[in-house]
Design a protein around this motif. Sequence first.
Motif, mmCIF file in Angstrom:
data_model
loop_
_atom_site.group_PDB
_atom_site.id
_atom_site.type_symbol
_atom_site.label_atom_id
_atom_site.label_comp_id
_atom_site.label_asym_id
_atom_site.label_seq_id
_atom_site.Cartn_x
_atom_site.Cartn_y
_atom_site.Cartn_z
ATOM 1 N N ASP A 69 0.821 -1.205 0.000
ATOM 2 C CA ASP A 69 0.000 0.000 0.000
ATOM 3 C C ASP A 69 0.859 1.261 0.000
ATOM 4 O O ASP A 69 0.483 2.282 -0.580
ATOM 5 N N LEU A 70 1.984 1.166 0.666
ATOM 6 C CA LEU A 70 2.909 2.294 0.759
ATOM 7 C C LEU A 70 4.318 1.731 0.822
ATOM 8 O O LEU A 70 4.575 0.754 1.525
ATOM 9 N N ASP A 71 5.225 2.344 0.074
ATOM 10 C CA ASP A 71 6.595 1.836 -0.026
ATOM 11 C C ASP A 71 7.546 3.020 -0.068
ATOM 12 O O ASP A 71 7.437 3.877 -0.954
ATOM 13 N N VAL A 72 8.439 3.082 0.894
ATOM 14 C CA VAL A 72 9.412 4.170 0.981
ATOM 15 C C VAL A 72 10.789 3.613 0.641
ATOM 16 O O VAL A 72 11.234 2.637 1.257
ATOM 17 N N VAL A 73 11.447 4.200 -0.342
ATOM 18 C CA VAL A 73 12.738 3.720 -0.817
ATOM 19 C C VAL A 73 13.786 4.807 -0.621
ATOM 20 O O VAL A 73 13.620 5.923 -1.112
ATOM 21 N N LEU A 74 14.853 4.466 0.096
ATOM 22 C CA LEU A 74 15.980 5.369 0.312
ATOM 23 C C LEU A 74 17.250 4.713 -0.213
ATOM 24 O O LEU A 74 17.476 3.527 0.025
ATOM 25 N N VAL A 75 18.070 5.461 -0.912
ATOM 26 C CA VAL A 75 19.402 5.005 -1.326
ATOM 27 C C VAL A 75 20.414 5.880 -0.608
ATOM 28 O O VAL A 75 20.419 7.105 -0.770
ATOM 29 N N SER A 76 21.256 5.248 0.214
ATOM 30 C CA SER A 76 22.212 6.002 1.028
ATOM 31 C C SER A 76 23.634 5.792 0.521
ATOM 32 O O SER A 76 23.890 4.981 -0.366
ATOM 33 N N ARG A 77 24.549 6.514 1.115
ATOM 34 C CA ARG A 77 25.960 6.375 0.792
ATOM 35 C C ARG A 77 26.685 5.498 1.800
ATOM 36 O O ARG A 77 27.910 5.485 1.855
ATOM 37 N N GLN A 78 25.934 4.742 2.590
ATOM 38 C CA GLN A 78 26.533 3.817 3.533
ATOM 39 C C GLN A 78 27.146 2.665 2.742
ATOM 40 O O GLN A 78 26.476 2.051 1.919
ATOM 41 N N PRO A 79 28.420 2.326 2.936
ATOM 42 C CA PRO A 79 29.090 1.376 2.033
ATOM 43 C C PRO A 79 28.573 -0.057 2.117
ATOM 44 O O PRO A 79 28.724 -0.817 1.155
ATOM 45 N N HIS A 80 27.964 -0.464 3.238
ATOM 46 C CA HIS A 80 27.508 -1.845 3.356
ATOM 47 C C HIS A 80 26.165 -2.066 2.674
ATOM 48 O O HIS A 80 25.875 -3.178 2.223
ATOM 49 N N PHE A 81 25.345 -1.027 2.581
ATOM 50 C CA PHE A 81 23.997 -1.180 2.063
ATOM 51 C C PHE A 81 23.844 -0.474 0.728
ATOM 52 O O PHE A 81 24.392 0.601 0.501
ATOM 53 N N ASN A 82 23.035 -1.096 -0.122
ATOM 54 C CA ASN A 82 22.743 -0.510 -1.424
ATOM 55 C C ASN A 82 21.453 0.288 -1.403
ATOM 56 O O ASN A 82 21.341 1.329 -2.045
ATOM 57 N N MET A 83 20.452 -0.210 -0.654
ATOM 58 C CA MET A 83 19.163 0.451 -0.618
ATOM 59 C C MET A 83 18.435 0.074 0.664
ATOM 60 O O MET A 83 18.669 -0.993 1.238
ATOM 61 N N HIS A 84 17.554 0.975 1.119
ATOM 62 C CA HIS A 84 16.720 0.733 2.291
ATOM 63 C C HIS A 84 15.268 0.924 1.856
ATOM 64 O O HIS A 84 14.919 1.955 1.277
ATOM 65 N N GLU A 85 14.436 -0.078 2.139
ATOM 66 C CA GLU A 85 13.049 -0.037 1.699
ATOM 67 C C GLU A 85 12.134 -0.340 2.876
ATOM 68 O O GLU A 85 12.375 -1.279 3.642
ATOM 69 N N TYR A 86 11.051 0.434 2.995
ATOM 70 C CA TYR A 86 10.111 0.293 4.103
ATOM 71 C C TYR A 86 8.715 0.157 3.498
ATOM 72 O O TYR A 86 8.179 1.107 2.924
#
Length: 377
Positions: free
Chosen positions: A55-72
């Motif tokens: 129903d709702l999807d929040v996508v963040l792309v950060s500059r943290q070297p271990h992670f490529n993307m964060h999705e909620y």
Amino acid sequence: MRWGWRATLAHLRPQGPVQSLPERCTWLAAGSPAHRGAAEGPLLLPLQVFGVTYDLDVVLVSRQPHFNMHEYARLRTPTGPVWLCKDARESDLTQTIVADWELLHDVLPEVPLERSRRRVVVHESVVAGELDLRIDYRNDRDQRCEVAVQAILPRFPVRTRNSSTMGHSRGSVWAVLDVSHKTLAKKASLSLDGDKVPLERIMGVVPFAVILEQTQAGMSAGSWRFEQDDGGYSSFHGDLRQAWTSTETELEEVVSQHGPLRTIEYRFMKGPQGQRRLAKVIVRAYGHRRPATIVHFRPFLPDLRMEDARGRGEAIVDVGGQPSHGMFRWTAHRKGDEAELRIEPVAPRWTLDRPMVYRHRRTEHGWESQGSVGDGA
């Protein structure tokens, strides 16, 4: 830019259906002649199909070297909304799921993602169409993640909806998406263990923080067993057993499984000598009118219970009620106690690096199956 396979914006740009309407109508009208031979023994589910609507999807792309993307992602369930916290590793783009939900390990077993049940604190409010969202949880590295997002919720569907998977979970699924609504966040922040993490910027200017409504559909890897019992059929993913029911008409047999988040239907057309040829698979997400997934086969997939059964053809995938978002070719054959289904992606372009193979072995009570995707297929 670091998202997906370090793609350019051109690679990530959504597209329309992979078939025109006349092409689709002609394709669906193609005949499916029956094969010669008797089909005996327990039914076989030749592939794993999944579908899920957020129903709702929040996508963040950060500059943290271990992670490529964060999705909620917010899921609609019979007991109320559930938030899934999905972090994609930079090393292989594999996604992990963290959620505070007692059914986390028992639902959607056909989607083979790493899951952890942990405390997730969510503060969500919408006033006059503006979202204020705060999420606090611990990720798979046991880091405290604090997310804050403010955005005007999108009101109208976008024109072009067939969107890229951004390379995520390539070793687990062949997936196509329908992103019906999207907008950029007004403000967004992410911190890990109290340290603020800068967000990647689109074209070097706009922070990569996007609000979506989307449906994900496709086929998944993994191992399972499918067996016939007194009450119908049962599938087993590890220790998890799920019951399936069968209903028949003069022309078809529908084998279905009802879970708290979705219903899956395998629709087999009846043929001579007990044949069951797979015509389509339908996945319906809880609380949504339009099916999340429909996979159409032309010609119908042959019944792999027949000795020396074989065939080849194509399939199209509808997502979230949108026609022809994906297409693949398939080949299938049976030899002795083993059967195989191979899938070669055709479109869209971001699925081409995800060929699949499903291998099945006949057992005393049914079939043992294994699916793989990508280079190992």
